[in-house]
Motif scaffolding. Structure first.
Motif, PDB file in Angstrom:
ATOM      1  N   ARG A 118      -3.396 -13.342   0.299  1.00  0.00           N
ATOM      2  CA  ARG A 118      -3.838 -13.658  -0.986  1.00  0.00           C
ATOM      3  C   ARG A 118      -3.558 -12.506  -1.890  1.00  0.00           C
ATOM      4  N   MET A 119      -2.806 -12.606  -3.113  1.00  0.00           N
ATOM      5  CA  MET A 119      -2.375 -11.720  -4.052  1.00  0.00           C
ATOM      6  C   MET A 119      -3.486 -11.172  -4.819  1.00  0.00           C
ATOM      7  N   ASP A 120      -4.414 -12.147  -5.230  1.00  0.00           N
ATOM      8  CA  ASP A 120      -5.580 -11.912  -6.031  1.00  0.00           C
ATOM      9  C   ASP A 120      -6.827 -11.248  -5.398  1.00  0.00           C
ATOM     10  N   THR A 121      -6.764 -11.226  -4.040  1.00  0.00           N
ATOM     11  CA  THR A 121      -7.856 -10.312  -3.365  1.00  0.00           C
ATOM     12  C   THR A 121      -7.527  -9.242  -2.463  1.00  0.00           C
ATOM     13  N   ASP A 122      -6.649  -9.941  -1.691  1.00  0.00           N
ATOM     14  CA  ASP A 122      -6.264  -8.989  -0.336  1.00  0.00           C
ATOM     15  C   ASP A 122      -5.294  -7.714  -0.917  1.00  0.00           C
ATOM     16  N   VAL A 123      -4.372  -8.282  -1.597  1.00  0.00           N
ATOM     17  CA  VAL A 123      -3.274  -7.407  -2.160  1.00  0.00           C
ATOM     18  C   VAL A 123      -3.756  -6.240  -3.207  1.00  0.00           C
ATOM     19  N   VAL A 124      -4.440  -7.027  -4.314  1.00  0.00           N
ATOM     20  CA  VAL A 124      -4.817  -6.245  -5.322  1.00  0.00           C
ATOM     21  C   VAL A 124      -5.680  -5.315  -4.898  1.00  0.00           C
ATOM     22  N   ALA A 125      -6.881  -5.552  -4.216  1.00  0.00           N
ATOM     23  CA  ALA A 125      -7.803  -4.676  -3.715  1.00  0.00           C
ATOM     24  C   ALA A 125      -7.095  -3.641  -2.676  1.00  0.00           C
ATOM     25  N   GLY A 126      -6.024  -4.031  -1.780  1.00  0.00           N
ATOM     26  CA  GLY A 126      -5.464  -2.952  -1.103  1.00  0.00           C
ATOM     27  C   GLY A 126      -4.734  -1.878  -2.024  1.00  0.00           C
ATOM     28  N   ILE A 127      -3.930  -2.506  -3.164  1.00  0.00           N
ATOM     29  CA  ILE A 127      -3.430  -1.388  -4.005  1.00  0.00           C
ATOM     30  C   ILE A 127      -4.389  -0.476  -4.655  1.00  0.00           C
ATOM     31  N   GLU A 128      -5.510  -0.972  -5.029  1.00  0.00           N
ATOM     32  CA  GLU A 128      -6.386  -0.291  -5.819  1.00  0.00           C
ATOM     33  C   GLU A 128      -7.039   0.763  -4.947  1.00  0.00           C
ATOM     34  N   ALA A 129      -7.079   0.454  -3.666  1.00  0.00           N
ATOM     35  CA  ALA A 129      -7.699   1.253  -2.691  1.00  0.00           C
ATOM     36  C   ALA A 129      -6.668   2.452  -2.225  1.00  0.00           C
ATOM     37  N   GLY A 130      -5.570   1.973  -2.627  1.00  0.00           N
ATOM     38  CA  GLY A 130      -4.276   3.125  -2.322  1.00  0.00           C
ATOM     39  C   GLY A 130      -3.803   3.044  -0.891  1.00  0.00           C
ATOM     40  N   LEU A 131      -3.860   1.762  -0.432  1.00  0.00           N
ATOM     41  CA  LEU A 131      -3.164   1.311   0.973  1.00  0.00           C
ATOM     42  C   LEU A 131      -1.740   0.923   0.831  1.00  0.00           C
TER      43      LEU A 131
END
Length: 258
Positions: free
Chosen positions: A209-222
């Motif tokens: 999911r772009m709106d949960t997994d990906v965006v949170a991963g980006i914001e966490a620096g992963l």
């Protein structure tokens, strides 16, 4: 996009490892490769109904062997967050065993009398009486926490109202919005990193999911990997103002990277 050396892995469960109770091809092999290589990893889920032991058993029935200590739920992340905020505090919890067990293990007392927090999780049987009690406690001064913002959950008959939908009802009645701990809050990812002693620079997140997994991963620096076996179709990726580090067909494509 970036292409770091990955030492630790976080992965979503539904849509990445399993779909409707069936293992997605390559999922069992990917987890087995991680375990054989000694790579630290966690399976993340916003599901707060089940304990990690329950989820490990469900994955095992689908042919994927994940130790319960390698499963990180929004309930566990919530309990960890609360224990850090108010150690040995108290809570009025709406949820099932996944949530209440996590809160107890974190040193929390469950009570209906003057709790520090009202904690809303997911349950298949939301009670009007319990929601009313939550509203009154929040209006009386309890702080409002929710395990995740998902508004619906799946069932064989169709969508069911989930944590986010019930939280909206409580917010409408109290004027108080909850703090959501689960995805897409990067707080859940940071607590997962702490659990396996990992660093964001050398950790990847796999999600559907772009709106949960990906965006949170980006914001966490992963480093982020979007798989196309779940919620996001290829043509939907460009609709978002952010992009994953990589887009792959399925988790099977990531086995050579371990």
């Amino acid at each position: 996009m970036t292409d770091r050396q990955i030492e630790c892995w976080l992965t979503d469960m539904d849509g990445v490892l399993v779909h409707e109770g069936q293992a997605i091809p390559g999922a069992s092999e990917f987890i087995a490769t991680l375990r054989d290589a000694g790579r630290p990893f966690l399976v993340l889920t916003n599901n707060s109904i089940f304990t990690a032991r329950d989820l490990a058993a469900r994955l095992s029935r689908s042919g994927i062997e994940v130790p319960e200590e390698a499963i990180w739920t929004s309930a566990l992340a919530t309990a960890t967050f609360l224990a850090d905020q108010v150690p040995n505090g108290s809570a009025y919890a709406i949820g099932e065993a996944g949530l209440t067990t996590a809160l107890h293990a974190a040193g929390y007392t469950l009570t209906e009398t003057d709790p520090d927090y009202v904690v809303l999780g997911e349950t298949r049987t939301y009670s009007f009486e319990a929601i009313t009690k939550a509203i009154r406690l929040i209006k009386g001064g309890a702080r409002f926490i929710a395990t995740n913002p998902d508004t619906t959950g799946p069932s064989t008959e169709g969508p069911l109202p989930a944590t986010g939908a019930v939280a909206a009802m409580i917010t409408a009645a109290t004027g108080r919005s909850p703090y959501y701990v689960g995805k897409p809050n990067p707080m859940m990812f940071r607590s997962a990193l702490n659990r396996i002693d990992a660093h964001s620079e050398t950790t990847a997140m796999i999600g559907d999911r772009m709106d949960t997994d990906v965006v949170a991963g980006i914001e966490a620096g992963l480093e982020t990997f979007l798989v196309l076996t779940g919620s996001t179709a290829p043509e939907e990726v460009d609709h978002h103002p952010f992009r994953p580090s990589h887009v792959v067909d399925s988790i099977a494509d990531l086995i050579p990277r371990v």
